[in-house]
Each structure stands twice: as C-alpha cells, then as structure tokens.
Design an enzyme around this catalytic site. Structure first.
Site, PDB file in Angstrom:
ATOM      1  CG  HIS A 261      42.892  38.933  52.298  1.00  0.00           C
ATOM      2  ND1 HIS A 261      41.511  38.868  52.168  1.00  0.00           N
ATOM      3  CD2 HIS A 261      43.374  39.191  51.050  1.00  0.00           C
ATOM      4  CE1 HIS A 261      41.185  39.089  50.908  1.00  0.00           C
ATOM      5  NE2 HIS A 261      42.296  39.292  50.206  1.00  0.00           N
TER       6      HIS A 261
ATOM      7  CB  CYS B 171      42.690  32.135  47.852  1.00  0.00           C
ATOM      8  SG  CYS B 171      43.763  30.691  47.711  1.00  0.00           S
TER       9      CYS B 171
ATOM     10  CB  CYS C 195      39.877  36.060  55.441  1.00  0.00           C
ATOM     11  SG  CYS C 195      40.302  37.821  55.447  1.00  0.00           S
TER      12      CYS C 195
ATOM     13  CG  HIS D 139      48.625  30.443  47.567  1.00  0.00           C
ATOM     14  ND1 HIS D 139      47.251  30.310  47.528  1.00  0.00           N
ATOM     15  CD2 HIS D 139      49.071  30.132  46.316  1.00  0.00           C
ATOM     16  CE1 HIS D 139      46.887  29.947  46.309  1.00  0.00           C
ATOM     17  NE2 HIS D 139      47.964  29.829  45.557  1.00  0.00           N
ATOM     18  CB  CYS D 140      51.492  25.293  48.607  1.00  0.00           C
ATOM     19  SG  CYS D 140      52.673  24.117  47.905  1.00  0.00           S
TER      20      CYS D 140
ATOM     21  CB  CYS E  20      45.101  28.868  50.836  1.00  0.00           C
ATOM     22  SG  CYS E  20      45.770  30.525  50.799  1.00  0.00           S
TER      23      CYS E  20
END
Length: 335
Positions: A138, A142, A145, A152-153, A159
């Site tokens: 998860h 965002c 899931c 997460h960039c 994501c």
C-alpha cells in the site's frame, strides 16, 4: 473535512515541484546545447549537424521514457483480491475476531498467494479492503495498493511498480546517456572558453553550466542506476531489499530470484528488440511471480492464466488445500 481536502489539494500541487524542476533543467539544457553551443559556437558544419542529430535522439528517448514513468498509472490488484460486497458486509457485521479471521482465511484460500506478513500472517490491507497479492504494498502517497511496488519516486511523482518499472529503468539509463553525451561533446569547448580561445560572451556561461550540471546528474544517476541493476539481477524490489519477503518457511531475500536471465526477462520481456523502447513488455500481470522454490509446472506465472479464473482449477485447489491444512495460517490486518 474542507481543511483536509484543501491540504490534500496542496499536497498534490507541491508533489509536482520535483517534476517541474527536472523539466526546467532539461528544457534549459536543450536551449543551451542546440542554440548556444551548436548554432552560435560551432563553425564546422559536419560537426554541428552530427551533434544536433545525436543530441535529438538522446533527447527524444529521455523525454519519452520520462513521460512514460510519470504518466503510467500504477497497477492495482484485480477485483478477485478485493472483498466482495457480501464478504465485506459479513466481515464488518461479525464482532467475534476468530470468526472474522476465518472469513478472511476462506477468501485467501481461493487466491494464489505465497507471501505473508512479517508475523507470518496472511497480508490484508484494511484501507483498500483487499488481500494483498505477492509483492504488493500500500502506497500512502497514492492511497492505493500497488502491484510489485518498488518505491514512490518524487522525481516522477508516481509509484514505481509493475506497470512502469521498465520505464523507470530506461529513464535512468537514457538520462545517463543524455548527460554523458552532453559532457563529452561540451568538454573541449569548455576548455577553449577557459583558456580564452573563444570569445567571452553569454555562450560561455551556458557551456560551463552544461558541463557541471551534466556531470553532477551523471554521478548521482550512476549510483541509482547501478543499484537498480543489482535489484533486477536479484529480482528484488527496493522494499524487498530492505525487508525480505516472508514465505511459509520464513523470510527469504532470494525467494523470487530465478536466475539473472529469467529475472531480466520478467522486467523487459521475451522480445529483446523492444528492451530499449518504453513499451510495456514485462511478463505476467503483476499478481503472481515465479518462485525459486517451486518448479515451473507448479508456478502460476508460467502456467495458463485461465487456471486462476473464477471457476478455479486443480492446481489452485491443491494450493488451497495446503493453506487449509496449514495450522500456522493466520490473518493480520495491515494498513
């Protein structure tokens, strides 16, 4: 409630700042290289044309991969992993914890799941109301899931997971190529400006900054790209590198490692002609992956996807039976 929505809106706006910064630097580098260097500084026509052509190839591939990494939505679990309306109603109305656990166990027995929580329990996301597929996590940013979530960039404001991991790797590689090409072709003119062989005009400052920025980004990208190459070779995500996935027999960092060649094929696909292009060619659908401890005939990814259909199959029943008779199967709610 209104304040909360306002904060979320501000968060979404501010999350685009890193993307705007990168885009601004790239647009400036385009102007500095094409106009200040090639048009205003170079005098050799052949050299000018060659530089411009090669630069635009690098520039287009960089922009293409960056765009795909940003705007490819993360893959989420299919409906079969979500609690149905009746199951959800039955689960929420039940007050006895043991019965709630049994409801989730009955649902999990129908799914091809091999990994567990750190406690050894079957993984359940309380926010999304679903049983997590293998390698799914998860994302709090965002708020969903994500299948085979890597991280997460902020630089792509997205994501990085199953749907865009190939694009992210290509983005890193073409970014390095872009920086190397700029640094290599600008270096001689940097020296000429430095020793005074070229006039001291505004092109000098653009060329100087082009070299420094290209080298700075190359060094940082080199380490990040090298790290992700190692992850691909080991078939691990960033999350799995920090916390080993847990299987029925305990944690195993190499649980999904099926050999370097097969690991590469999982990410880039069978057709090597498409490896260098940002088109989706990864194997499977992100819900199940080959396991090092399972033979190919038992592995869901290498078998027909129909066996995991709504009606089930013999192999699925076999897996269900193993989980049903396993006394260590428990349920933990994860957020």
């Amino acid at each position: 409630m209104a304040i909360s929505r306002g904060l979320r809106c501000c968060q979404r706006i501010f999350s685009w700042i890193p993307v705007v910064i990168i885009s601004s630097v790239v647009l400036w580098s385009y102007y500095a290289y094409v106009f200040e260097l090639c048009f205003f500084t170079l005098h050799n026509t052949l050299e000018k044309v060659t530089y411009i052509l090669v630069f635009h190839v690098c520039f287009v591939m960089f922009c293409w991969t960056y765009w795909k990494a940003i705007f490819t939505p993360p893959s989420t679990p299919s409906k079969k992993f979500h609690l149905s309306f009746s199951d959800k109603e039955r689960y929420e109305m039940e007050e006895r914890p043991d019965v709630q656990k049994q409801i989730l166990i009955d649902i999990a027995k129908k799914l091809p799941i091999f990994t567990r929580a750190q406690s050894g329990a079957i993984r359940f996301c309380d926010r999304c109301q679903l049983i997590k597929p293998d390698r799914c996590h998860h994302c709090s940013v965002c708020e969903t899931c994500v299948l085979k979530m890597d991280h997460h960039c902020p630089w792509v404001n997205n994501c990085v997971g199953f749907s865009n991991y190939k694009f992210f790797l290509l983005f890193l590689s073409y970014s390095m190529i872009y920086c190397v090409f700029i640094a290599a072709t600008v270096f001689q003119y940097f020296l000429k400006f430095w020793v005074g062989e070229l006039p001291n005009d505004r092109a000098k400052f653009h060329v100087l900054f082009l070299l420094f920025v290209a080298l700075m980004f190359f060094v940082s990208l080199m380490f990040l790209f090298g790290y992700h190459c190692w992850l691909v070779a080991k078939n691990r995500s960033t999350l799995e590198a920090f916390s080993a996935p847990v299987f029925q027999n305990g944690p195993d960092r190499n649980g999904f490692n099926v050999g370097v060649r097969k690991n590469l094929t999982q990410v880039f696909g069978e057709d090597k002609r498409l490896w260098l292009f940002p088109v989706f060619t990864s194997q499977g659908d992100g819900h199940y992956f080959p396991l090092r401890t399972l033979c190919e005939s038992q592995n869901p990814l290498l078998a027909s996807e129909g066996r995991w259909g709504e009606d089930g199959g013999s192999d699925e029943d076999s897996t269900d039976g193993e989980m049903e008779h396993d006394p260590s199967v428990t349920i933990d709610v994860e957020s």
